[in-house]
Scaffold this motif. Structure first.
Motif, short mmCIF file in Angstrom:
data_model
loop_
_atom_site.label_atom_id
_atom_site.label_comp_id
_atom_site.label_asym_id
_atom_site.label_seq_id
_atom_site.Cartn_x
_atom_site.Cartn_y
_atom_site.Cartn_z
N UNK A 211 -6.87 -15.02 -3.20
CA UNK A 211 -5.79 -14.87 -2.28
C UNK A 211 -6.44 -14.34 -0.94
N UNK A 212 -5.56 -14.68 0.28
CA UNK A 212 -6.14 -14.23 1.42
C UNK A 212 -5.07 -14.28 2.43
N UNK A 247 4.10 -6.61 -5.80
CA UNK A 247 3.69 -6.47 -7.30
C UNK A 247 2.27 -6.67 -7.46
N UNK A 248 1.64 -7.54 -7.02
CA UNK A 248 0.32 -8.10 -7.30
C UNK A 248 -0.82 -7.04 -6.67
N UNK A 249 -0.30 -6.66 -5.39
CA UNK A 249 -1.44 -5.60 -4.83
C UNK A 249 -1.35 -4.21 -5.69
N UNK A 250 -0.32 -3.96 -6.09
CA UNK A 250 0.01 -2.81 -6.66
C UNK A 250 -0.70 -2.90 -7.98
N UNK A 251 -0.60 -3.76 -8.73
CA UNK A 251 -1.44 -4.04 -10.07
C UNK A 251 -2.79 -4.17 -9.99
N UNK A 252 -3.43 -4.71 -8.98
CA UNK A 252 -4.68 -4.44 -8.51
C UNK A 252 -5.46 -3.20 -8.36
N UNK A 253 -4.47 -2.35 -7.81
CA UNK A 253 -4.89 -0.96 -7.34
C UNK A 253 -4.57 -0.19 -8.40
N UNK A 254 -3.79 -0.30 -9.57
CA UNK A 254 -3.40 0.63 -10.61
C UNK A 254 -4.60 0.95 -11.24
#
Length: 259
Positions: A211-212, A247-254
Motif C-alpha cells: 500500500x502507498x 481497519x488495515x492500519x490498526x491491524x498492522x499496529x495491533x
C-alpha cells in the motif's frame, strides 16, 4: 530485522512522515518472511518519525543511517537516501520502500523476488490517476510522460551487485535537452541501455502486495513544498487521516511495539 544472513536489504528513506513510519516498520516485521535487513535512512526529521526510527534502532530492529547533509529538497534527498542504503546493503537484493508505504500481507517480498526472475529490477511504473483525470487526459490528447515507462523506486527490487558494478545512482540526472530524469529514472534507463531486462509488475498486483499514500511526505511538510495547492493539501490530510483510522492500519499496529 531477521538475525540470519540477509537475502534482501530493505531501505526506507524517511523525512517527517509522522505516524506513517510506525505503520511501515510494523508491517515489515509482521509480513516479511524472507531473511532481510532493514535500513532506515534519516533525512533530517524533526517529528515523531525520528523517535520511531531511533527506538527501532535501539531495539535492534533496524539499522539507522542519519544523513547529516540532508537539505530537505525533495527528489535529490530521497535519491541520496536510497544511495546511502545501497552502499550499506548486505543482501544481494535491494528493496526500496517509501516510508509512507507498507507491506500488506505475508509473502509480499517473496512475490517481488518471484517477479524479478532473471531480470535486473522489478516493480511498477507510475500508478494511473483517477478515472476522471485519465479521461480528461485522453480528451485533451495528452501523451503519457516518461514516468509511465520506468520502474519507480517507491517500492521496487534491484540486484545490488549489478547497480554497484555499473556505478549507478538513484540521483536525478539532467539530459542534454535540459529535461531532468527524476529519482530512479536514469538508473532504469542505464540498466536497459546495458542490455538488462526490467520486470514490470502490473499495478493491480503491486496494490495487493504494497500500500502507498502517494505524496504523503509533501502533504505533511507543506512549508517545504510551496507549490502544493491548499486544496490538494487538505485533500491529502483527509486521506492520511482516513488511513490512520482504517481497519488495515490498526491491524498492522495491533500488538506491535509501535502501537
Amino acid at each position: 530485522m531477521l538475525k540470519e544472513e540477509a537475502h534482501v536489504t530493505i531501505v526506507v528513506p524517511n523525512w517527517n512522515t509522522g505516524p506513517l513510519l510506525r505503520i511501515c516498520l510494523s508491517s515489515l516485521r509482521r509480513f516479511t518472511q524472507v531473511p532481510h535487513q532493514v535500513i532506515v535512512v534519516e533525512n533530517g526529521s524533526s517529528d515523531e518519525s525520528l523517535q520511531t526510527a531511533e527506538r527501532a534502532a535501539e531495539a535492534g530492529q533496524i539499522e539507522l543511517i542519519t544523513r547529516r547533509d540532508a537539505k530537505n529538497e525533495g527528489a535529490a534527498d530521497h535519491a541520496a537516501a536510497l544511495d546511502a542504503g545501497l552502499a550499506a546493503a548486505r543482501g544481494p537484493l535491494l528493496m526500496t520502500l517509501d516510508s509512507d508505504a507498507w507491506a500488506r500481507k505475508p509473502g509480499w517480498l517473496q512475490s517481488y523476488i518471484d517477479a524479478l526472475g532473471g531480470g535486473s529490477h522489478a516493480g511498477a511504473t507510475k500508478f494511473p490517476s483517477g478515472r476522471l483525470s485519465t479521461l480528461w487526459r485522453q480528451v485533451r490528447g495528452k501523451r503519457r510522460g516518461p514516468e509511465w515507462h520506468y520502474i519507480r523506486p517507491c517500492h521496487a527490487l534491484y540486484r545490488v551487485s549489478l547497480l554497484r558494478e555499473l556505478g549507478l545512482s538513484f540521483a536525478p540526472h539532467q539530459m542534454p535537452s535540459g529535461r531532468w530524469r527524476t529519482t530512479g529514472e536514469h538508473l532504469h534507463n542505464r540498466l536497459v541501455d546495458e542490455g538488462h531486462s526490467p520486470a514490470f509488475i502490473p499495478h493491480a498486483r503491486v496494490s495487493e502486495l504494497v500500500g502507498h499514500l502517494y505524496h504523503a511526505t509533501i502533504v505533511l511538510n507543506p512549508t517545504s513544498f510551496p507549490g502544493l495547492r491548499e486544496r490538494a493539501r487538505r485533500r491529502g490530510e483527509r486521506r492520511i487521516d482516513r488511513w490512520l483510522k482504517s481497519t488495515e492500519a490498526k491491524a498492522i499496529l495491533e500488538g506491535s511495539e509501535f502501537s
